[in-house]
Design a protein around this motif. Structure first.
Motif, mmCIF file in Angstrom:
data_model
loop_
_atom_site.group_PDB
_atom_site.id
_atom_site.type_symbol
_atom_site.label_atom_id
_atom_site.label_comp_id
_atom_site.label_asym_id
_atom_site.label_seq_id
_atom_site.Cartn_x
_atom_site.Cartn_y
_atom_site.Cartn_z
ATOM 1 N N PHE A 150 -8.820 1.735 -2.952
ATOM 2 C CA PHE A 150 -9.782 2.232 -1.973
ATOM 3 C C PHE A 150 -9.094 2.560 -0.653
ATOM 4 N N LYS A 151 -8.219 1.664 -0.210
ATOM 5 C CA LYS A 151 -7.518 1.866 1.055
ATOM 6 C C LYS A 151 -6.619 3.101 0.992
ATOM 7 N N ASN A 152 -5.991 3.324 -0.137
ATOM 8 C CA ASN A 152 -5.099 4.472 -0.279
ATOM 9 C C ASN A 152 -5.850 5.798 -0.317
ATOM 10 N N ASN A 153 -7.125 5.772 -0.710
ATOM 11 C CA ASN A 153 -7.889 7.009 -0.855
ATOM 12 C C ASN A 153 -8.846 7.288 0.300
ATOM 13 N N ILE A 154 -8.810 6.498 1.356
ATOM 14 C CA ILE A 154 -9.734 6.707 2.473
ATOM 15 C C ILE A 154 -9.601 8.106 3.087
ATOM 16 N N PRO A 155 -8.413 8.572 3.460
ATOM 17 C CA PRO A 155 -8.337 9.909 4.071
ATOM 18 C C PRO A 155 -8.851 11.011 3.148
ATOM 19 N N GLU A 156 -8.547 10.915 1.849
ATOM 20 C CA GLU A 156 -8.998 11.943 0.915
ATOM 21 C C GLU A 156 -10.505 11.918 0.739
ATOM 22 N N ARG A 157 -11.077 10.724 0.702
ATOM 23 C CA ARG A 157 -12.528 10.617 0.515
ATOM 24 C C ARG A 157 -13.299 11.146 1.706
ATOM 25 N N LEU A 158 -12.780 10.950 2.879
ATOM 26 C CA LEU A 158 -13.488 11.366 4.086
ATOM 27 C C LEU A 158 -13.110 12.769 4.547
ATOM 28 N N ASN A 159 -12.138 13.375 3.882
ATOM 29 C CA ASN A 159 -11.626 14.694 4.262
ATOM 30 C C ASN A 159 -11.210 14.729 5.728
ATOM 31 N N LEU A 160 -10.638 13.654 6.199
ATOM 32 C CA LEU A 160 -10.232 13.565 7.595
ATOM 33 C C LEU A 160 -8.764 13.920 7.795
#
Length: 71
Positions: A33-43
């Protein structure tokens, strides 16, 4: 009796402790989850619109992910 592969303590059964297995699964899910935060939020594409604190957190997470990928 067997030694648990996760905590390396004696297990009364011939398997790893159930709580050790669950703890390891939770840790793996948290890491994913921590590794995918930027991708999930498109930030990762629009960092100019973010506050300084949020950018710093994202940069830290990306750096941590890159360090883990190298090892």
């Amino acid at each position: 009796m067997k030694i648990c592969n996760i905590c390396h303590k004696i297990s009364a059964t011939d398997q790893d402790h159930l709580d050790c297995i669950q703890k390891r699964n939770i840790e793996l899910l948290d890491e994913d989850f921590k590794n995918n935060i930027p991708e999930r939020l498109n930030l990762s594409e629009n960092t100019q619109d973010l506050g300084v604190e949020v950018r710093a957190i994202l940069e830290h997470l990306i750096k941590t992910k890159d360090d883990q990928d190298r090892s």
